[in-house]
Design a protein around this motif. Sequence first.
Motif, mmCIF file in Angstrom:
data_model
loop_
_atom_site.group_PDB
_atom_site.id
_atom_site.type_symbol
_atom_site.label_atom_id
_atom_site.label_comp_id
_atom_site.label_asym_id
_atom_site.label_seq_id
_atom_site.Cartn_x
_atom_site.Cartn_y
_atom_site.Cartn_z
ATOM 1 N N GLN A 143 0.826 -1.211 0.000
ATOM 2 C CA GLN A 143 0.000 0.000 0.000
ATOM 3 C C GLN A 143 0.858 1.257 0.000
ATOM 4 O OE1 GLN A 143 -2.201 -1.183 3.568
ATOM 5 N NE2 GLN A 143 -4.086 -1.299 2.364
ATOM 6 N N LEU A 144 1.977 1.216 0.733
ATOM 7 C CA LEU A 144 2.906 2.350 0.738
ATOM 8 C C LEU A 144 3.489 2.554 -0.655
ATOM 9 C CD1 LEU A 144 4.675 4.546 1.960
ATOM 10 C CD2 LEU A 144 6.220 2.746 2.793
ATOM 11 N N LEU A 145 3.887 1.468 -1.285
ATOM 12 C CA LEU A 145 4.434 1.539 -2.635
ATOM 13 C C LEU A 145 3.416 2.149 -3.601
ATOM 14 C CD1 LEU A 145 6.528 0.806 -4.836
ATOM 15 C CD2 LEU A 145 5.542 -1.494 -4.859
ATOM 16 N N GLN A 146 2.182 1.683 -3.538
ATOM 17 C CA GLN A 146 1.121 2.213 -4.401
ATOM 18 C C GLN A 146 0.933 3.716 -4.177
ATOM 19 O OE1 GLN A 146 -2.007 -0.407 -3.037
ATOM 20 N NE2 GLN A 146 -1.868 -1.705 -4.864
ATOM 21 N N THR A 147 0.957 4.120 -2.920
ATOM 22 C CA THR A 147 0.754 5.530 -2.591
ATOM 23 C C THR A 147 1.906 6.387 -3.109
ATOM 24 O OG1 THR A 147 -0.454 4.893 -0.584
ATOM 25 C CG2 THR A 147 0.313 7.166 -0.724
ATOM 26 N N LEU A 148 3.133 5.895 -2.951
ATOM 27 C CA LEU A 148 4.293 6.645 -3.451
ATOM 28 C C LEU A 148 4.213 6.839 -4.960
ATOM 29 C CD1 LEU A 148 7.185 4.999 -1.378
ATOM 30 C CD2 LEU A 148 6.310 7.332 -1.142
ATOM 31 N N ARG A 149 3.875 5.781 -5.683
ATOM 32 C CA ARG A 149 3.760 5.900 -7.136
ATOM 33 C C ARG A 149 2.604 6.826 -7.510
ATOM 34 N NH1 ARG A 149 8.801 4.735 -7.324
ATOM 35 N NH2 ARG A 149 9.388 2.619 -7.961
ATOM 36 N N TYR A 150 1.504 6.761 -6.777
ATOM 37 C CA TYR A 150 0.367 7.648 -7.042
ATOM 38 C C TYR A 150 0.767 9.109 -6.839
ATOM 39 C CZ TYR A 150 -4.146 9.973 -6.457
ATOM 40 O OH TYR A 150 -5.210 10.844 -6.563
ATOM 41 N N LYS A 151 1.617 9.348 -5.847
ATOM 42 C CA LYS A 151 2.084 10.706 -5.574
ATOM 43 C C LYS A 151 3.297 11.073 -6.442
ATOM 44 C CE LYS A 151 0.318 11.002 -0.843
ATOM 45 N NZ LYS A 151 -0.500 12.206 -1.063
ATOM 46 N N GLN A 152 3.571 10.262 -7.447
ATOM 47 C CA GLN A 152 4.614 10.496 -8.434
ATOM 48 C C GLN A 152 6.010 10.538 -7.813
ATOM 49 O OE1 GLN A 152 3.612 13.785 -11.014
ATOM 50 N NE2 GLN A 152 1.847 12.709 -11.836
ATOM 51 N N VAL A 153 6.237 9.639 -6.849
ATOM 52 C CA VAL A 153 7.586 9.397 -6.337
ATOM 53 C C VAL A 153 8.116 8.201 -7.115
ATOM 54 C CG1 VAL A 153 8.989 8.769 -4.339
ATOM 55 C CG2 VAL A 153 7.003 10.292 -4.056
ATOM 56 N N PHE A 154 9.056 8.449 -8.026
ATOM 57 C CA PHE A 154 9.491 7.405 -8.955
ATOM 58 C C PHE A 154 10.920 6.925 -8.694
ATOM 59 C CE2 PHE A 154 6.021 9.437 -11.320
ATOM 60 C CZ PHE A 154 5.254 8.327 -11.605
ATOM 61 N N ALA A 155 11.429 7.164 -7.490
ATOM 62 C CA ALA A 155 12.743 6.626 -7.131
ATOM 63 C C ALA A 155 12.696 5.101 -7.164
ATOM 64 C CB ALA A 155 13.145 7.112 -5.740
ATOM 65 N N PRO A 156 13.814 4.445 -7.494
ATOM 66 C CA PRO A 156 13.836 2.975 -7.486
ATOM 67 C C PRO A 156 13.449 2.428 -6.109
ATOM 68 C CG PRO A 156 15.814 3.835 -8.517
ATOM 69 C CD PRO A 156 15.103 5.005 -7.904
ATOM 70 N N VAL A 157 12.632 1.373 -6.108
ATOM 71 C CA VAL A 157 12.164 0.776 -4.854
ATOM 72 C C VAL A 157 12.602 -0.679 -4.777
ATOM 73 C CG1 VAL A 157 10.141 0.029 -3.544
ATOM 74 C CG2 VAL A 157 10.188 2.311 -4.578
ATOM 75 N N LEU A 158 13.245 -1.029 -3.662
ATOM 76 C CA LEU A 158 13.615 -2.410 -3.359
ATOM 77 C C LEU A 158 12.704 -2.897 -2.235
ATOM 78 C CD1 LEU A 158 15.424 -4.947 -3.352
ATOM 79 C CD2 LEU A 158 17.014 -3.697 -1.856
ATOM 80 N N MET A 159 11.954 -3.960 -2.496
ATOM 81 C CA MET A 159 11.057 -4.514 -1.492
ATOM 82 C C MET A 159 11.771 -5.618 -0.711
ATOM 83 S SD MET A 159 8.285 -2.765 -1.984
ATOM 84 C CE MET A 159 7.025 -3.654 -1.037
ATOM 85 N N LEU A 160 11.580 -5.606 0.611
ATOM 86 C CA LEU A 160 12.103 -6.654 1.481
ATOM 87 C C LEU A 160 10.925 -7.420 2.075
ATOM 88 C CD1 LEU A 160 14.845 -4.714 3.519
ATOM 89 C CD2 LEU A 160 15.106 -5.930 1.352
ATOM 90 N N SER A 161 11.051 -8.747 2.130
ATOM 91 C CA SER A 161 9.945 -9.518 2.691
ATOM 92 C C SER A 161 10.395 -10.904 3.113
ATOM 93 C CB SER A 161 8.820 -9.650 1.665
ATOM 94 O OG SER A 161 7.763 -10.423 2.185
#
Length: 207
Positions: free
Chosen positions: A40-58
């Motif tokens: 959900q955080l990732l979706q929100t960042l992209r919606y707010k046009q934050v396009f920095a590379p994202v590495l997901m940890l899980s």
Amino acid sequence: MVFLVTLCKNAEQALIEENLKIQWDIIIIDIMLPGIDGIQLLQTLRYKQVFAPVLMLSALNSVQDKVSSLDNGADDYLTKPFHFEELLSRINALSRRRTYHLQNKPKNAILTFSDLVIDTDQYQVFLSNELIDLSPREYKLLMYLVENKNRTVSRMQILNAVWGITFNNHSNVVDVYISYLRNKIETADQKFINTIKGVGYMFKYDS
């Protein structure tokens, strides 16, 4: 190499206005966050046009979790537990890719191909003056094709550039996303993406 790190304990802290204004080099998100989760955080960042590379940890290792992360705009996915050296390697790889992208970003922020217009500063695409709703992955795919205009790129080249991970070579994910893109940016009278049989695809436009 020295990294300057900002730690946010939850998604709400990451989404404060001051953080959204920063031009991050890389963002690392844990999927299992309290409250708003990592997807959900990732979706929100992209919606707010934050396009920095994202590495997901899980700690989750299912294919669906990886696909969900990548389809929502993540650039890479690392499963716990992992060696610290691998984390650094992934960070360095994303950093190199971002540097290459910035160096090769078109000097003209507005790219025009007949009725198709791409605003590379705002990450927006218009067709006949109508804003097109592209997912982060679709936009990244379009830009890779445009950057290689009138040049054939193979499916493996597209996988490496757009998904940036070791993907199943027999996966049809590239073909699926090409189809998504064609449905959104092409009309009966105007085609941009050509299939090069047995090789890959070409964004073809002669001004």
